[in-house]
Every structure is written in C-alpha cells, then in structure tokens.
Design an enzyme around this catalytic site. Sequence first.
Site, short mmCIF file in Angstrom:
data_model
loop_
_atom_site.label_atom_id
_atom_site.label_comp_id
_atom_site.label_asym_id
_atom_site.label_seq_id
_atom_site.Cartn_x
_atom_site.Cartn_y
_atom_site.Cartn_z
N ASN A 1 26.97 -0.95 71.47
CA ASN A 1 26.67 -2.42 70.90
C ASN A 1 25.48 -2.83 71.86
O ASN A 1 25.51 -2.86 73.13
CB ASN A 1 27.59 -3.27 70.81
CG ASN A 1 27.51 -4.77 70.28
OD1 ASN A 1 26.48 -4.80 69.82
ND2 ASN A 1 28.29 -5.59 70.64
N GLU B 1 23.09 -20.56 54.64
CA GLU B 1 23.78 -19.27 55.05
C GLU B 1 24.36 -18.70 53.87
O GLU B 1 24.25 -17.51 53.85
CB GLU B 1 24.73 -19.64 56.02
CG GLU B 1 24.10 -20.01 57.30
CD GLU B 1 25.11 -20.48 58.46
OE1 GLU B 1 25.41 -19.78 59.49
OE2 GLU B 1 26.05 -21.27 58.24
N CYS C 1 27.89 -5.69 66.76
CA CYS C 1 28.47 -4.29 66.17
C CYS C 1 30.08 -4.70 66.67
O CYS C 1 30.44 -5.48 67.69
CB CYS C 1 27.77 -3.38 67.07
SG CYS C 1 26.23 -2.88 66.54
N GLU D 1 23.70 -29.44 59.66
CA GLU D 1 24.85 -28.72 59.67
C GLU D 1 25.03 -28.31 58.16
O GLU D 1 25.19 -27.37 57.57
CB GLU D 1 26.07 -29.22 60.30
CG GLU D 1 27.36 -28.08 60.12
CD GLU D 1 27.11 -26.81 60.57
OE1 GLU D 1 27.98 -25.80 60.30
OE2 GLU D 1 26.23 -26.48 61.28
N HIS E 1 7.56 -40.12 56.61
CA HIS E 1 6.52 -39.45 57.39
C HIS E 1 6.09 -37.89 56.97
O HIS E 1 5.79 -37.09 57.72
CB HIS E 1 6.87 -39.43 58.78
CG HIS E 1 7.17 -40.85 59.44
ND1 HIS E 1 6.16 -41.55 59.89
CD2 HIS E 1 8.45 -41.50 59.65
CE1 HIS E 1 6.53 -42.75 60.35
NE2 HIS E 1 7.93 -42.62 60.17
N LYS F 1 24.58 -24.58 56.09
CA LYS F 1 25.65 -24.07 55.47
C LYS F 1 25.16 -23.59 54.01
O LYS F 1 25.50 -22.63 53.55
CB LYS F 1 26.90 -25.01 55.23
CG LYS F 1 27.63 -25.12 56.50
CD LYS F 1 28.43 -23.94 56.83
CE LYS F 1 28.46 -23.69 58.42
NZ LYS F 1 27.60 -23.67 59.15
N ARG G 1 32.23 -9.48 62.08
CA ARG G 1 31.06 -9.64 62.90
C ARG G 1 29.88 -9.25 62.30
O ARG G 1 28.49 -9.42 62.86
CB ARG G 1 31.41 -8.83 64.15
CG ARG G 1 32.42 -9.03 65.01
CD ARG G 1 32.77 -8.22 65.99
NE ARG G 1 31.87 -8.03 67.18
CZ ARG G 1 31.89 -8.76 68.37
NH1 ARG G 1 32.69 -9.47 68.56
NH2 ARG G 1 30.88 -8.26 69.17
N TRP H 1 25.27 -2.95 63.23
CA TRP H 1 24.46 -3.70 62.91
C TRP H 1 23.19 -3.30 63.24
O TRP H 1 22.90 -3.12 64.41
CB TRP H 1 24.54 -5.21 63.37
CG TRP H 1 23.69 -6.09 63.10
CD1 TRP H 1 22.59 -6.60 63.55
CD2 TRP H 1 23.81 -7.15 62.05
NE1 TRP H 1 21.79 -7.51 63.08
CE2 TRP H 1 22.53 -7.89 61.94
CE3 TRP H 1 24.57 -7.31 60.90
CZ2 TRP H 1 22.21 -8.95 60.62
CZ3 TRP H 1 24.34 -8.29 59.99
CH2 TRP H 1 23.04 -9.04 60.03
N LYS I 1 28.36 -12.44 62.74
CA LYS I 1 29.01 -13.73 63.35
C LYS I 1 28.91 -13.91 64.82
O LYS I 1 28.75 -14.95 65.25
CB LYS I 1 30.69 -13.22 63.17
CG LYS I 1 31.72 -14.44 63.87
CD LYS I 1 31.56 -15.59 62.99
CE LYS I 1 32.54 -16.48 63.34
NZ LYS I 1 32.27 -17.83 62.69
#
Length: 629
Positions: free
Chosen positions: A108, A505, A2, A498, A521, A502, A32, A82, A624
């Site tokens: 928050n 996301e 928040c 990473e 495997h 991305k 955020r 949020w 965020k």
Amino acid sequence: MCGIVGYAGNVNSPSMRPLEVCLQGLQRLEYRGYDSAGVALTAPGMERVAVRKKAGRLSNLIDDIKADPLPEATVAIGHTRWATNGVPNDVNAHPHSSRDGKVAIIHNGIIENASQLRLDLQAEGYRFASSTDTEVAAKLLGKIVDNVIAETGEPDLFEAMRRLGRMLEGAFTILAIDCRQPGVVVGARHDSPLVVGLGDGENFLGSDVAAFVAYTKTAMEIDQDQAVMITADGVTVTDFDGNTVSDPAVYEIDWDASAAEKGGWDSFMDKEIHEEPAAVQRTLFGRLDDGNINLDEVRIDEHDFKAIDKIIVIGCGTASYAGMVAKYAIEHWVRIPVEVELAHEFRYRDPILTPRTLVVAISQSGETMDTLMALRHAREQGSKVLAICNTQGASIPRESDAVLYTHAGPEVAVASTKAFVAQITAAYILGLYLAQLKGTVFRDEIHQTLDSLKAMPQKIQWVLDTQPPRVAKAAEQLADANSFLFLGRHVGYPVALEGALKLKEIAYTFTEGFAAGELKHGPIALVDEGEPVVFIVPPARGRNILHAKVISGIEEVKARGAYIIAVAEEGDKDVERYADIIFWRPQCPTLMSPLVDVVPLQLLAMDIANQKGYDVDKPRNLAKSVTVE
C-alpha cells in the site's frame, strides 16, 4: 486506500483457514475502495508461493478460486488494490512475486524511487510484467533474500524486509511471505498504516483492525519505520536497523465485527446515517467528571493550553467542513482566532506557527496522508497538535500531543456521515474545554451548553423519525436535475458545503456550495428556471438578522425561477411562504444546528443516488482512507 491482510497459523497444520481469513478480511476492507484483489499463500513443501489475483470486485477473485481451488496453507497475505501505478488489470493486481516465485509481496502506498530501482534491476537482467512500483519491490526483495542466503546460508525474510525498508523512498506498507519460511509473515511500514492482531495460536496483520476484528479484539501498534514478523506463536517488532522494539503499545478494539456489517439495512450509508444519534452520544460519554470536561489522551500541559493564542484546524473534505463549524463555536466561546486550512495546502503556504499555536487535526481514519504530513510540519515548527479521530491507534492520534476520539464506531460507506456529526461534537467539547481553562465562559454557562449538547442526539433522532418521507419525495422530483446550488450563512455555510459534497460524491451531480452572502457576487448568474437551490435557514430566534438575510436570498433566487429546498426550524412561516420543499429541524441553539441540518441533506444525496441506481457505499473513483498525498 488499499486493503491489506496477513495471517500466520500453525506451521505443522496446513488448512484452508489462512485463505479464509484473508478473503473475509478483504471483504471487511472493501470500504477502503479498490479496483482489483489478490491473495498469496504457502505451506511446508511448496516450491513457489501460490498467487491468485483478479481485476474488478473481490467476488471475481472468490469465483476464480472456487473454480480452481488454492492449496491448504499455513500463512497467507491478501490485498485489495487502488491503482496508482498501472491500470487496473490482472497483471497489475497484487500480490507480486520475486523472479524465482519463492517470495510474494503486497503493498500500500507509492514508492517514489521505483523508476530508478527498476532501471537498476533491468541492468542486472530482471524483467517486469507489470507497470507497478510494487513489482519492483517484489523483485528487489527476492534479490535481497538471495543475498542474505549467500551471506548466512539460510533465508531470513525479516532481515531482507528491513534492508528493503532502508532502500525504499515514498510511502509504503509491505507484507511478504517466502515458501522457504512457511510459518512467517513479515511487514514494514513508512507513512502508511499497519496494525497487528494478537490471536491464540495465530496472529494477524492488517491495514486497519477491520481486517481481523472477527478473530481477535486485541491489537498492537506498529510505528513509523518499523518492521514486524508474525508467526503462530509470536510477534517480533524492530526498527529498520534491526533494533528490537521492547514494548509495542497494545490496545483492545472497542467494537466488534457486527458493527461493520449492514445488519438488515439497504446500505452502510443508510445504517450509518441512522447511527448518528448514538455517534454523538458516544462522543459525549464520559467527558464530564465532577463538573470538569475531560479529553481522551492529553499530553499537553494545562499551562500550555492556557497560553494558546491561535488555533489552526486542518482537514480534508468532510473533516475540513467540520473544522469550519468548529471555528464558529470556538471563537464564540474561547475568544481566540481560529483558522481553517485544507491539510494538503497547509505546508505549502509557509504558515505562521508558534509554540502558542494549537493545530487541530481532524481525520476519520487517522491515516489521511495530507493531514498527517501537515501535523508533522506543525510539530516541527514547535506547535502543539490535538487530533480529532475515529480510529484508535491510527497514525494521526499517535503522533499528536492530545486526542479526542469520536467513538462513532466503524464507518464503512465511503461518503462520511456519522463521522461528520461526531467530529463537530468533539470540536464543541474542545471549545468548551478551552473556555473552561481560560475562564472565558462562566461555569454555569458551560454546563447549560453541555446540557443543550446532550439533548442533540434526541433532536437528530426526531429528524430521522419524521423527515425521511419528505426527503424521499424530494429525491424523486429532483433525481434528473443537472445541477444544484447549496447556500448557507454562519454555521449553515459549512453545512451547505457538506450537503453539496455528498451529492457530488454519491449521486455524481454537479453541485456547488456557497456562503449565501456571495449570491450577488457571481453565483446568482447560474440560477435559471427550475434550478434547484438548497438553503440552510437559521432560526429566527436570537439572531433574527441572519434569518432575515437568508430569507432575502431565497426571495432573490425565487424571483428568477429557482426551485427552493429549505432546511428550516419547525414552524418557520417565512420559509413556508417561499420554499417548494422544506426539511424541518426541531428547535435547537444556532451553534448546534449543523448536527441536525446535515441529516436530511445526507438522506437526500443517498435517495437521489438510489433513484439513479448507483452504489451509495462505493462511489466511483473514491477511496475511504486516502493514505497517499
């Protein structure tokens, strides 16, 4: 999560400035993540606090206020929510009011004893319109204010807030205003961020400095279990028992409001990717003094550093992948074992911690609740904690024994980009610092490594100057793919993780990252005709066996019809033979290759998301800064 803003101006001069400050602050806090927004304000002569709130984007609230303007005010609070308790709608949005409407609060966090408090209040005849824990706190605060008036004959919102803080359990930052005290905004924090902005004839509160950086560059820290009262002319800080905090820490914000604006870029993510050379450069700046490496705020004795025999790196998401890169570098240079642990799992596995264990907590915001709780556990067990953080004055660096600030500047896009390369750079500095103290690497080798590190911003810039057309073309071809695999070895493995993150996301594409050696495997069963597989290919120089193993993996999936995307060193003939698309990197040391390898993967995720028409800065369901566990 928040976003929170508070403003106190001249009690004798109502104006539209309190509302303006709150709305502009909320705009700067949109990164955020949120699903509703609202404001509350008051001025002398008002019988109730004026509240306005709307579900959806902040623009919905602004349009509603334009259609039906709010009155001039002397104090105001603003909030982007949020949802954690109750669905996102107008009723559940903040602010919430006391039973008589004279007090309004924003919040928050999560109040863990809200259910019992609600039952207690309902037994006294209180009724609730929303499903939120915040409304419980609002009704309770109103009741406490009435009790204070009964005891003393006058309202005292600050005292009421302290009493509320002692009654609540969980994580919370709360701001409140009362129409009977129209020059005052009060706040309290427990396990959730709150910072004061010190102005001239006005003062501010925010969940982070972005809320008020357009108005003042001077900030004051509010610590755990403290309450704060701001007026136009002053700031008072106490603990929840009313004991005055005599000298709260004050610091200057090292960036301005323009740093948190797009500045002509199509998105914050695009801007922040292109800021990565500067982020690495700023993180390195000033670290070398007369041949010695320096950290920012070190409260660990050199003797204790020398005695360290194990390092545990804790973080979540992108920060944990930066920690995995750190493991390879620190073990190589310092020759002590390094573990990498997801912060949210750390406390629950009974980790082995001693006074000779160094815990490295990595967090962009410095407020990641899982990481904060993990570092507290480590300190309780007697271990030292060093923070790698991008936010000055945040909870994690304040509660750590040493800090390495990344100086990447504000990161607004929810998906982290420049913070990742800055965190890796800071981890390299830590590794070289420990190698210097322990004498595990000759001084001239340390200087050679630092020279290589100083050359990395230019190499990142080379990628940004030369590879975007290749990446854009690949994105056009791959936008409709249903899934991806990302594979890497050594430091390429966390880069693969990473890169996969991305794409998950911001492009909402099912993607998995694996260590390339795991291919046989299990994961190779996922490969069929046309499946996009991304390989992070190490250079053939130096450790050719790594390169050969990755090329072998490429051959295996190529034979099964995979579509190969490779990140490889410029001129790699083996990769040219097998890959369908290649993103080139300039020549650099293997340990430092993550700094350049991740850049085209960030661009690829952004371009695919853009191809699909998604908002790359504000992906669905994500925030965020994750300030609850």
